[in-house]
Design a protein around this motif. Sequence first.
Motif, PDB file in Angstrom:
ATOM      1  N   UNK A  88     -48.628 -34.230  16.084  1.00 56.49           N
ATOM      2  CA  UNK A  88     -47.808 -33.144  16.608  1.00 56.49           C
ATOM      3  C   UNK A  88     -46.742 -33.706  17.536  1.00 56.49           C
ATOM      4  N   UNK A  89     -45.679 -32.915  17.699  1.00 54.47           N
ATOM      5  CA  UNK A  89     -44.596 -33.271  18.623  1.00 54.47           C
ATOM      6  C   UNK A  89     -44.340 -32.077  19.536  1.00 54.47           C
ATOM      7  N   UNK A  90     -44.508 -32.305  20.841  1.00 48.96           N
ATOM      8  CA  UNK A  90     -44.228 -31.262  21.822  1.00 48.96           C
ATOM      9  C   UNK A  90     -45.453 -30.442  22.183  1.00 48.96           C
ATOM     10  N   UNK A  91     -45.311 -29.683  23.259  1.00 54.43           N
ATOM     11  CA  UNK A  91     -46.347 -28.732  23.636  1.00 54.43           C
ATOM     12  C   UNK A  91     -47.558 -29.316  24.314  1.00 54.43           C
ATOM     13  N   UNK A  92     -47.409 -30.449  25.046  1.00 63.12           N
ATOM     14  CA  UNK A  92     -48.596 -31.064  25.657  1.00 63.12           C
ATOM     15  C   UNK A  92     -48.396 -31.399  27.131  1.00 63.12           C
ATOM     16  N   UNK A  93     -47.285 -30.981  27.717  1.00 63.70           N
ATOM     17  CA  UNK A  93     -47.021 -31.358  29.097  1.00 63.70           C
ATOM     18  C   UNK A  93     -47.663 -30.345  30.041  1.00 63.70           C
ATOM     19  N   UNK A  94     -47.093 -30.206  31.239  1.00 62.53           N
ATOM     20  CA  UNK A  94     -47.700 -29.348  32.263  1.00 62.53           C
ATOM     21  C   UNK A  94     -46.971 -28.030  32.439  1.00 62.53           C
ATOM     22  N   UNK A  95     -46.121 -27.660  31.474  1.00 62.58           N
ATOM     23  CA  UNK A  95     -45.371 -26.416  31.584  1.00 62.58           C
ATOM     24  C   UNK A  95     -46.205 -25.197  31.229  1.00 62.58           C
ATOM     25  N   UNK A  96     -45.548 -24.038  31.214  1.00 61.66           N
ATOM     26  CA  UNK A  96     -46.241 -22.776  30.968  1.00 61.66           C
ATOM     27  C   UNK A  96     -46.388 -22.472  29.480  1.00 61.66           C
ATOM     28  N   UNK A  97     -45.656 -23.143  28.616  1.00 59.54           N
ATOM     29  CA  UNK A  97     -45.649 -22.818  27.197  1.00 59.54           C
ATOM     30  C   UNK A  97     -46.018 -24.042  26.366  1.00 59.54           C
ATOM     31  N   UNK A  98     -47.091 -24.699  26.737  1.00 63.17           N
ATOM     32  CA  UNK A  98     -47.505 -25.933  26.062  1.00 63.17           C
ATOM     33  C   UNK A  98     -48.475 -25.569  24.940  1.00 63.17           C
ATOM     34  N   UNK A  99     -47.914 -25.265  23.761  1.00 59.65           N
ATOM     35  CA  UNK A  99     -48.672 -24.620  22.702  1.00 59.65           C
ATOM     36  C   UNK A  99     -49.777 -25.507  22.135  1.00 59.65           C
ATOM     37  N   UNK A 100     -49.551 -26.800  22.011  1.00 65.33           N
ATOM     38  CA  UNK A 100     -50.592 -27.682  21.478  1.00 65.33           C
ATOM     39  C   UNK A 100     -51.759 -27.773  22.447  1.00 65.33           C
ATOM     40  N   UNK A 101     -51.453 -27.971  23.716  1.00 65.25           N
ATOM     41  CA  UNK A 101     -52.526 -28.055  24.714  1.00 65.25           C
ATOM     42  C   UNK A 101     -53.301 -26.744  24.786  1.00 65.25           C
ATOM     43  N   UNK A 102     -52.597 -25.617  24.718  1.00 68.46           N
ATOM     44  CA  UNK A 102     -53.275 -24.321  24.793  1.00 68.46           C
ATOM     45  C   UNK A 102     -54.120 -24.050  23.552  1.00 68.46           C
ATOM     46  N   UNK A 103     -53.618 -24.403  22.394  1.00 65.79           N
ATOM     47  CA  UNK A 103     -54.341 -24.100  21.156  1.00 65.79           C
ATOM     48  C   UNK A 103     -55.518 -25.042  20.918  1.00 65.79           C
ATOM     49  N   UNK A 104     -55.387 -26.291  21.326  1.00 68.33           N
ATOM     50  CA  UNK A 104     -56.380 -27.300  20.956  1.00 68.33           C
ATOM     51  C   UNK A 104     -57.248 -27.768  22.114  1.00 68.33           C
ATOM     52  N   UNK A 105     -57.126 -27.150  23.269  1.00 72.25           N
ATOM     53  CA  UNK A 105     -57.977 -27.544  24.390  1.00 72.25           C
ATOM     54  C   UNK A 105     -59.437 -27.266  24.058  1.00 72.25           C
ATOM     55  N   UNK A 106     -60.291 -28.147  24.509  1.00 72.16           N
ATOM     56  CA  UNK A 106     -61.716 -27.999  24.259  1.00 72.16           C
ATOM     57  C   UNK A 106     -62.441 -29.269  24.640  1.00 72.16           C
ATOM     58  N   UNK A 107     -63.745 -29.305  24.436  1.00 73.83           N
ATOM     59  CA  UNK A 107     -64.530 -30.477  24.849  1.00 73.83           C
ATOM     60  C   UNK A 107     -64.076 -31.778  24.189  1.00 73.83           C
ATOM     61  N   UNK A 108     -63.530 -31.679  22.978  1.00 73.42           N
ATOM     62  CA  UNK A 108     -63.130 -32.894  22.258  1.00 73.42           C
ATOM     63  C   UNK A 108     -61.680 -33.266  22.509  1.00 73.42           C
ATOM     64  N   UNK A 109     -60.991 -32.541  23.363  1.00 74.59           N
ATOM     65  CA  UNK A 109     -59.565 -32.776  23.580  1.00 74.59           C
ATOM     66  C   UNK A 109     -59.320 -33.504  24.883  1.00 74.59           C
ATOM     67  N   UNK A 110     -58.333 -34.370  24.877  1.00 71.81           N
ATOM     68  CA  UNK A 110     -57.929 -35.119  26.068  1.00 71.81           C
ATOM     69  C   UNK A 110     -56.410 -35.110  26.146  1.00 71.81           C
ATOM     70  N   UNK A 111     -55.876 -34.564  27.232  1.00 72.33           N
ATOM     71  CA  UNK A 111     -54.433 -34.577  27.457  1.00 72.33           C
ATOM     72  C   UNK A 111     -54.174 -35.341  28.748  1.00 72.33           C
ATOM     73  N   UNK A 112     -53.318 -36.352  28.661  1.00 73.62           N
ATOM     74  CA  UNK A 112     -53.130 -37.293  29.763  1.00 73.62           C
ATOM     75  C   UNK A 112     -51.649 -37.538  30.025  1.00 73.62           C
ATOM     76  N   UNK A 113     -51.395 -38.029  31.215  1.00 69.21           N
ATOM     77  CA  UNK A 113     -50.152 -38.731  31.473  1.00 69.21           C
ATOM     78  C   UNK A 113     -50.467 -40.213  31.384  1.00 69.21           C
TER      79      UNK A 113
END
Length: 414
Positions: A256-281
């Motif tokens: 995927x491209x986009x949607x994983x930062x710390x903004x209000x409309x981060x669609x990938x992070x919102x849709x795929x968050x869960x125990x198996x997900x890791x979003x990092x800087x």
Amino acid sequence: MGDEPLGLDEYRALVEARIPARGTATKPLDECLGLTLASDAPARIPVPPFTNSAMDGFAVRRVDVAGASPEHPVRLPVIADVPAGDPAATPLRPGTAERIMTGAMMPAGADTVIRVEETDHRPGTDRAPEAVTILRGAEEGANVRRAGEDVEAGDPVLTAGIPLDAVAIAAAASVGHTTLEVVPRPRVGVLATGSELREAGDPLGPGQIPDSNSHLLAGLVREAGCEPVEVGRVPDDPAKLLGLLAQWPALDLVITAGGISAGAYEVVRQALSGPASRFHRVAQQPGGPQGLATAVVGGRPTPVLCLPGNPVSVWVGFHVLAAGVLRVLAGRATGTAPRTSRVVAAEPWSGPAAKVQFMPVVREGERVRPMHPLGSRSHLVASLPRADGLAVVPVGTGRVEPGTELEFIAAHPR
């Protein structure tokens, strides 16, 4: 995302731990180009499979032409004509010759071939002559290819792990293989996100931009020898993202491209968050935001590699991480680190000392310079065609001076 960024090596280890093991498949030779050989392919037959002529000419016994010369030619009756593919059924009798073509089986009793140019026979003549004058002798075995002189049956030819190019496939065919066990081409889904994206060429409203990321990622996946089975784009709507993934067939990886930062409309992070997900800087520039997730695609859990949305960051993230994941999935590597070479900075530039900087550069010999006066800023997609690759500026180097030695990641590895 945590407060402290991960080091690149630490994040790479997390990525590599998510790469699934893949099976192998047996495919016909004409479907193997670009794939990785999964098991050794030894010779099933010798090469050459029979003793044959290396030249157009005349098969003889060396003893019958030993003293031949222009001053003392030897004339022999021609008792047979042996084209390529002929079984050479007529044994050569002492004191005779047989006309023979390149690749044709040597007749029994013959041990040498005299080239047609060393006789009185005109090359290209349809009919064999009744007799031929030999103008020059030869060593025994001259112009003869012995059965098995390249490889014997059972000899190693292709070893597991090699990429199958045209030469390798030809070698497999030459030793009797019709199929090979290979690692199948990775099947990849590419997904660009963002409500601001529009199809390239469509009219743009306020705040809208052309979608270059889906084209960029699909092209990079193809260049990496993999298959972008699905290429999609979704707005900043988690339900639409999950719905699209649910419609896709089984894949080995989604990027995927986009949607994983710390903004209000981060669609990938919102849709795929869960125990198996890791979003990092990650401590790199550009492309600090990174993510790993799992999504149900084609009815099975599928790894998702989440890149940031700015095009240069996508390009960097692909070469630094995603390309390596695809190499592992394709069986061409055991780790994701890119291959590098050494280069020297031709001019100065600055960077963040606390991060690894990936500077898009133009390479001239062993010297590199930034592709654009704005350096590694992540929106410079229209300038990317000028870049030959990435100069890797290590952590702790706040400024690159002319003559600084750096690692280089080629954007178009040969």
